[in-house]
Design a protein around this motif. Structure first.
Motif, PDB file in Angstrom:
ATOM      1  N   ASP A 524       0.814  -1.054  -0.100  1.00 48.08           N
ATOM      2  CA  ASP A 524       0.046   0.109   0.042  1.00 48.08           C
ATOM      3  C   ASP A 524       0.843   1.114  -0.007  1.00 48.08           C
ATOM      4  O   ASP A 524       1.637   1.325   0.851  1.00 48.08           O
ATOM      5  N   ARG A 525       0.901   1.850  -1.264  1.00 50.64           N
ATOM      6  CA  ARG A 525       1.832   3.020  -1.226  1.00 50.64           C
ATOM      7  C   ARG A 525       3.503   2.778  -0.916  1.00 50.64           C
ATOM      8  O   ARG A 525       4.131   3.409  -0.214  1.00 50.64           O
ATOM      9  N   GLY A 526       3.763   1.512  -1.409  1.00 47.37           N
ATOM     10  CA  GLY A 526       5.146   1.130  -1.063  1.00 47.37           C
ATOM     11  C   GLY A 526       5.301   0.216   0.231  1.00 47.37           C
ATOM     12  O   GLY A 526       6.568  -0.059   0.266  1.00 47.37           O
ATOM     13  N   TYR A 527       4.414   0.308   1.072  1.00 51.60           N
ATOM     14  CA  TYR A 527       4.483  -0.372   2.212  1.00 51.60           C
ATOM     15  C   TYR A 527       3.619  -1.366   2.452  1.00 51.60           C
ATOM     16  O   TYR A 527       2.625  -1.464   2.031  1.00 51.60           O
ATOM     17  N   PRO A 528       3.978  -2.451   3.181  1.00 51.83           N
ATOM     18  CA  PRO A 528       3.517  -3.630   3.161  1.00 51.83           C
ATOM     19  C   PRO A 528       2.138  -3.690   4.196  1.00 51.83           C
ATOM     20  O   PRO A 528       2.143  -3.008   5.223  1.00 51.83           O
ATOM     21  N   ARG A 529       1.290  -4.520   3.788  1.00 48.63           N
ATOM     22  CA  ARG A 529      -0.097  -4.380   4.668  1.00 48.63           C
ATOM     23  C   ARG A 529      -0.427  -6.067   4.482  1.00 48.63           C
ATOM     24  O   ARG A 529      -0.509  -6.625   3.525  1.00 48.63           O
ATOM     25  N   SER A 530      -1.128  -6.398   5.794  1.00 44.97           N
ATOM     26  CA  SER A 530      -1.651  -7.698   5.927  1.00 44.97           C
ATOM     27  C   SER A 530      -2.937  -7.675   6.833  1.00 44.97           C
ATOM     28  O   SER A 530      -2.594  -7.184   7.829  1.00 44.97           O
ATOM     29  N   THR A 531      -3.926  -8.480   6.698  1.00 44.76           N
ATOM     30  CA  THR A 531      -5.155  -8.645   7.618  1.00 44.76           C
ATOM     31  C   THR A 531      -4.786  -9.600   8.513  1.00 44.76           C
ATOM     32  O   THR A 531      -5.244 -10.078   9.557  1.00 44.76           O
ATOM     33  N   VAL A 532      -3.342 -10.430   8.104  1.00 46.92           N
ATOM     34  CA  VAL A 532      -3.093 -11.517   9.159  1.00 46.92           C
ATOM     35  C   VAL A 532      -1.788 -11.006   9.960  1.00 46.92           C
ATOM     36  O   VAL A 532      -0.726 -10.370   9.609  1.00 46.92           O
ATOM     37  N   GLN A 533      -1.830 -10.881  11.146  1.00 49.26           N
ATOM     38  CA  GLN A 533      -0.791 -10.465  12.012  1.00 49.26           C
ATOM     39  C   GLN A 533       0.332 -11.693  12.290  1.00 49.26           C
ATOM     40  O   GLN A 533      -0.408 -12.774  12.727  1.00 49.26           O
ATOM     41  N   PHE A 560       8.254  -3.832   8.669  1.00 52.26           N
ATOM     42  CA  PHE A 560       7.595  -4.510   9.914  1.00 52.26           C
ATOM     43  C   PHE A 560       6.623  -3.374  10.923  1.00 52.26           C
ATOM     44  O   PHE A 560       5.722  -3.673  10.967  1.00 52.26           O
ATOM     45  N   ARG A 561       7.369  -2.370  11.067  1.00 58.02           N
ATOM     46  CA  ARG A 561       6.348  -1.019  11.634  1.00 58.02           C
ATOM     47  C   ARG A 561       5.290  -1.054  10.836  1.00 58.02           C
ATOM     48  O   ARG A 561       4.223  -0.596  11.241  1.00 58.02           O
ATOM     49  N   SER A 562       5.539  -0.799   9.494  1.00 61.59           N
ATOM     50  CA  SER A 562       4.092  -0.494   8.610  1.00 61.59           C
ATOM     51  C   SER A 562       2.988  -1.712   8.837  1.00 61.59           C
ATOM     52  O   SER A 562       1.720  -1.303   8.968  1.00 61.59           O
ATOM     53  N   LEU A 563       3.368  -2.629   8.936  1.00 61.00           N
ATOM     54  CA  LEU A 563       2.431  -3.802   9.061  1.00 61.00           C
ATOM     55  C   LEU A 563       2.133  -3.786  10.552  1.00 61.00           C
ATOM     56  O   LEU A 563       0.526  -4.088  10.845  1.00 61.00           O
ATOM     57  N   VAL A 564       2.657  -3.275  11.467  1.00 60.55           N
ATOM     58  CA  VAL A 564       2.027  -3.097  12.879  1.00 60.55           C
ATOM     59  C   VAL A 564       0.941  -1.965  12.712  1.00 60.55           C
ATOM     60  O   VAL A 564      -0.138  -1.758  13.455  1.00 60.55           O
ATOM     61  N   ASP A 565       1.423  -0.821  12.101  1.00 61.56           N
ATOM     62  CA  ASP A 565       0.489   0.245  11.963  1.00 61.56           C
ATOM     63  C   ASP A 565      -0.756   0.042  11.294  1.00 61.56           C
ATOM     64  O   ASP A 565      -1.935   0.330  11.317  1.00 61.56           O
ATOM     65  N   GLY A 566      -0.492  -0.991  10.185  1.00 59.46           N
ATOM     66  CA  GLY A 566      -1.700  -1.474   9.554  1.00 59.46           C
ATOM     67  C   GLY A 566      -2.974  -2.095  10.627  1.00 59.46           C
ATOM     68  O   GLY A 566      -3.874  -2.321  10.262  1.00 59.46           O
ATOM     69  N   HIS A 567      -2.238  -2.715  11.620  1.00 61.66           N
ATOM     70  CA  HIS A 567      -3.324  -3.135  12.590  1.00 61.66           C
ATOM     71  C   HIS A 567      -3.354  -2.076  13.859  1.00 61.66           C
ATOM     72  O   HIS A 567      -3.619  -2.576  15.043  1.00 61.66           O
ATOM     73  N   ASP A 568      -3.741  -0.939  13.556  1.00 64.19           N
ATOM     74  CA  ASP A 568      -4.081  -0.107  14.514  1.00 64.19           C
ATOM     75  C   ASP A 568      -2.825   0.334  15.350  1.00 64.19           C
ATOM     76  O   ASP A 568      -3.297   0.326  16.584  1.00 64.19           O
ATOM     77  N   GLY A 569      -1.761  -0.052  15.192  1.00 67.57           N
ATOM     78  CA  GLY A 569      -0.449  -0.023  16.043  1.00 67.57           C
ATOM     79  C   GLY A 569      -0.550  -0.941  17.236  1.00 67.57           C
ATOM     80  O   GLY A 569       0.110  -0.736  18.148  1.00 67.57           O
ATOM     81  N   GLY A 608       5.918   3.233  21.019  1.00 69.39           N
ATOM     82  CA  GLY A 608       4.404   4.030  20.693  1.00 69.39           C
ATOM     83  C   GLY A 608       3.579   3.024  20.133  1.00 69.39           C
ATOM     84  O   GLY A 608       2.739   3.563  19.492  1.00 69.39           O
ATOM     85  N   ILE A 609       3.678   1.635  20.203  1.00 68.96           N
ATOM     86  CA  ILE A 609       2.690   0.684  19.935  1.00 68.96           C
ATOM     87  C   ILE A 609       1.736   0.425  21.024  1.00 68.96           C
ATOM     88  O   ILE A 609       2.161   0.530  22.307  1.00 68.96           O
TER      89      ILE A 609
END
Length: 920
Positions: A524-533, A560-569, A608-609
């Protein structure tokens, strides 16, 4: 509140046990014959005499020595069934005692939500809206059901348990002689059915059997209890903090590992993942369709006699129901339309499923559960607008709650695999794609760089015709099956991927690359996103100590931080109670877990997570078991934060969730502890925390060394363990679907934690639940009374320390070194036997002594009358099972490898696991 009651108050329990035991005795006499009944009675009477020190254990052992195996098996069955019936009687007695306390107007009991609400009300002055909103953001209580080799009971056995429980409740409520006679005859029929039903399957459990076993708890309890409990908690919290955005999602949401956990289980493949997801989906849809059919019958209100909303009229008009009989029944027409769309949904999700109460015709499927819920909301709003809120709050409310929690997926299926497997698969994929053929030789820094680079591009590493090893092809097949489940059923079907033995950042990133390969991760705009954590599981003592550093290093990687952010931090971390205990012993493992949580909380705060902890607790204390309420309150500050997940395993699942009353009480305890840990100060150490932590650091290291001297450093210990316990037979018999060891070795490190604990439990040593603690404490105290006073103070003030000692006392109370000596006699090497068993008995005595010094109690059960009562009632019936098991093990190992001997050993294992309750 401690259930300290006079002897007269426990007479109903004794009456229940006598009644059920008497019926079982008649069944044994009628079905197995007078000789078997006499052998059972002789064993029972002798066992009582042993407990009163009126005869020697050898007397009971001799009674079984020359008895043919075919004659021993019904004796084992009889005592196994008694353990099951005694459990039911004890559960009913606890239910009876709680009801008496409520009727007497006593203060609500700790672990009840009523008590929790009172505590929250007392703390309202400092619990403002912002505090509550923040503490309960992402609130979740998730018991995760897992497969377990000690839980081998048949569905029929569960049905009998349910029927007997209901009959005993009816018996409690009546004095009518005719009805009592009817009930007693029904009890006789059910106990006869129990006797005539084989306790153990002929074949090893298949994973499909384990899947069905896990799903049965939804119909047995979860569908009934979870929606109601969620609604009540939401209502209570919002009434206290009306401006707080609390519980926007359901609080209690069960999960499952069964069919997705393949760590050490070669039987899990792509087909199994699909089967698990499909059967879960079918269970949810079957429930919703059944409830809708019932709702359609109930909502008979006529438009001539009630007012409806325009939205309800539109929903009814779109239903396509042109039956003249329903022309003035808008609610029925609306529900029929919803049923029709859900039928279409079922056909889309599960084309081959045979689901009840379906509606024929062509209908548009619901794209998501939320759309189904929205239609049910229309019915709810119309009923309330028409003054029929009391109707809306019955079946419809439960259905709305069920759709909100269970959706079309029922429960998230967790995926799990060992990090070593991921490393091998990634290495092969990189070699196939021409990226590198030296991945496994790379240092960690280079691995991370290579993996993160892969997460920035969409290219696949393989093609459909790629020639891959069997292991890699299987792993990719499993992940592709998971991706197909997510695409078909929805992202809620698979939300978590757990990495066993996670030790590094590359372990985390390897799985992310594998998820990308099958389409479960995208850019997503160059950063990874996943519904699976992806969730690291820190298991060994060393991994727990390094867990926070691993998490911090991972969060420093932008991808990796992008993936965490994708799970609302939010980042979940799993803590392993089992392997840490096997690695370092009871006290060292518990303290390593506490320290790890403190470090992880700090790391998450600094990054900050938001942190969610997943507790991999087993049934027994050696694997993190014990009362869940106390265990949650014993977590360090900041470790709960409104949410937790925890595994529920073995016979503990049935003990907690086999019927609604039990399920409600146990889920309520989880919720109560979660709320208290999140909103109240429960640690109680204040400024003294650093000193207390330093003391436990010292104690834990001493305990670890004492444990290591026995388990890891004693020559011949493995030989002793494999001979003086039934661990070898656990692997050889048809118990559970997975092997006893991760690898074909005799190493303690490779042995799965469940057989490790189960073997010590069966032999009544219970070593994983206490060994090393006595030496640690006695060494630390020495001759210094001030140090003893310090530990006594910590016991009074610190829930963690109190819980550790209380759980240890519970498990030691169930140990019996006299019976353990019978197992030790199986070791032919006299010197080895005396050396190892001598260490065990000496440490046992030391541990009991220091427990009594610290707590001030004069016995292991002085603070737990319920446990003392349970031990008094059931241990004379456990005694024969242990003697029978030892006798059958002798025969098996002497070459009598027959189906009957194997079956007899398995029955004794099942009976002991059932009667001890938290054994696996």
């Amino acid at each position: 509140m401690t259930d300290t009651v006079p002897a007269s108050a426990t007479e109903p329990l004794r009456e229940d046990i006598r009644l059920l035991g008497g019926i079982l005795g008649r069944v044994v006499r009628d079905q197995a014959g007078e000789e078997t009944f006499d052998l059972v009675e002789t064993a029972r009477v002798t066992s009582f005499a042993i407990r009163r020190s009126e005869t020697d254990r050898a007397e009971l052992a001799r009674r079984f020595t020359d008895v043919p195996t075919d004659d021993l098996i019904p004796v084992a069955r009889a005592f196994s069934h008694f353990g099951l019936l005694a459990n039911l009687a004890e559960d009913l007695h606890r239910e009876r005692r709680r009801a008496l306390h409520v009727r007497a107007g006593d203060p609500p009991q700790d672990s009840s939500l009523a008590a929790t609400y009172a505590k929250l009300d007392a703390a309202r002055a400092r619990l403002d809206t912002d505090t509550v909103t923040d503490a309960l953001a992402h609130a979740l209580v998730a018991p995760v059901v897992t497969a377990h080799p000690t839980e081998t009971r048949r569905r029929t056995v569960f049905d009998v348990q349910t029927a007997v429980t209901e009959l005993m409740r009816r018996r409690e409520r009546t004095d009518d002689p005719g009805e009592l006679d009817t009930i007693d005859r029904a009890l006789h029929r059910h106990i006869l059915t129990l006797w005539d039903t084989a306790l153990i399957r002929l074949a090893r459990l298949r994973i499909s059997d384990e899947i069905d076993n896990g799903l049965r708890y939804y119909d047995m309890a979860f569908f009934d209890v979870v929606p109601t409990l969620n609604a009540e908690v939401r209502r209570e919290l919002r009434s206290r903090w009306p401006d707080a955005a609390v519980l926007t999602e359901p609080l209690v949401r069960p999960g499952s590992w069964i069919g997705g956990d393949r760590d050490g289980n070669p039987n899990v493949d792509a087909r199994v993942v699909t089967t698990a997801a499909n059967r879960a989906c079918a269970t949810a849809l079957r429930h919703h369709l059944t409830e809708l059919a019932a709702l359609e019958r109930e909502l008979s209100m006529s438009e001539r006699t009630t007012t409806i909303t325009g939205a309800l009229r539109d929903l009814a008009d779109m239903s396509g129901d042109d039956d003249p009989a329903h022309s003035d029944e808008p609610y029925r027409r609306a529900v029929r339309g919803i049923r029709a769309r859900l039928t279409a949904t079922a056909h889309r999700l599960l084309p081959d499923a045979d689901l009840p109460h379906t509606v024929p015709g062509e209908w548009e499927p619901y794209p998501t559960p939320a759309r189904l819920h929205a239609d049910l909301d229309i019915i709810d709003a119309s009923l309330r607008a028409g003054g029929a809120a009391v109707i809306a709050e019955d079946r419809l409310a439960r259905l709305r709650g069920a759709v909100e929690v269970f959706g079309f997926h029922l429960a998230p299926l967790d995926m799990r695999q060992n990090s070593e497997v991921h490393e091998k698969v990634i290495a092969e994929l990189f070699a196939w794609a021409g990226v590198t053929d030296r991945y496994r030789e790379m240092p960690e820094k280079d691995r991370v760089a290579l993996l993160t680079a892969e997460l920035r591009i969409r290219r696949p590493l393989t093609t459909p015709d790629a020639q891959l090893s069997e292991e890699t092809a299987k792993e990719l097949g499993i992940l592709r099956a998971a991706a197909e489940v997510v695409r078909r059923i929805g992202p809620a079907a698979i939300e978590h991927y757990i990495i066993s033995m996670c030790t590094s950042v590359s372990d985390l990133l390897e799985v992310e690359v594998l998820l990308k390969e099958v389409g479960l991760l995208d850019l997503d705009r160059g950063y990874p996103r996943s519904t699976v954590q992806v969730i690291p599981l820190f298991e060994t003592i060393d991994d727990l100590r390094g867990g926070a550093a691993t998490l911090t290093a991972a969060l420093a990687v932008p991808e990796f931080r992008s993936l965490v952010d994708g799970h609302d931090g939010l980042q979940e971390v799993m803590l392993g109670y089992s392997d840490s205990n096997k690695d370092g012993g009871y006290l060292a493992a518990n303290w390593a877990l506490y320290r790890a949580e403190l470090d992880l909380v700090k790391a998450a705060r600094e990054a900050g997570i938001r942190l969610r902890l997943f507790h991999g607790r087993g049934g027994t204390v050696g694997r993190g078991g014990g009362p869940s309420y106390d265990a949650i309150l014993a977590q360090p500050p900041g470790a709960v934060q409104g949410s937790l997940r925890l595994t529920e395993q073995g016979e503990v699942i049935a003990a907690k969730y086999r019927e609604p009353v039990l399920a409600r009480r146990n889920l309520e305890a989880l919720v109560a502890a979660t709320l208290e840990s999140s909103l109240l100060d429960v640690e109680g150490l204040g400024a003294d925390a650093p000193e207390a932590y330093a003391i436990l650091d010292d104690l834990a290291e001493r305990a670890r060394r004492a444990y290591a001297r026995l388990v890891h450093e004693t020559p011949g210990f493995v030989d002793y363990f494999t001979t003086a316990t039934p661990v070898s037979e656990i692997g050889a018999l048809n118990i559970g679907s997975r092997p006893a060891s991760r690898k074909p070795t005799r190493s303690i490190a490779d042995l799965r934690a469940i057989p490790w604990v189960l073997a010590w439990t069966q032999s009544r040593v219970m070593l994983p639940g206490w060994y090393g603690t006595g030496t640690a404490v006695s060494e630390w105290i020495g001759d210094d009374p001030a140090r003893l006073a310090t530990l006594q103070d910590l016991y009074r003030r610190w829930p963690f320390f109190r819980s550790v000692l209380s759980n240890m006392a519970q498990v030691m109370a169930k140990s019996d070194l006299g019976l353990a000596a019978r197992y030790a006699d199986l070791v032919e090497d006299v010197e080895l036997r005396e050396r190892v068993f001598g260490s065990i008995t000496a440490e046992h005595a030391r541990t009991v002594e220091v427990y009594e010094q610290i707590t001030g109690y004069d016995s292991l059960v002085a603070d737990n009358p319920a446990l003392e009562r349970s031990l008094h009632n059931r241990f004379p019936y456990l005694e024969p099972l242990n003697h029978l098991q030892v006798e059958l093990l002798r025969r098996f190992r002497a070459g009598e490898d027959t189906d009957r001997v194997r079956r007899g050993i398995q029955i004794t294992m099942n009976g002991l696991a059932t009667a001890l309750r938290n054994s696996g």
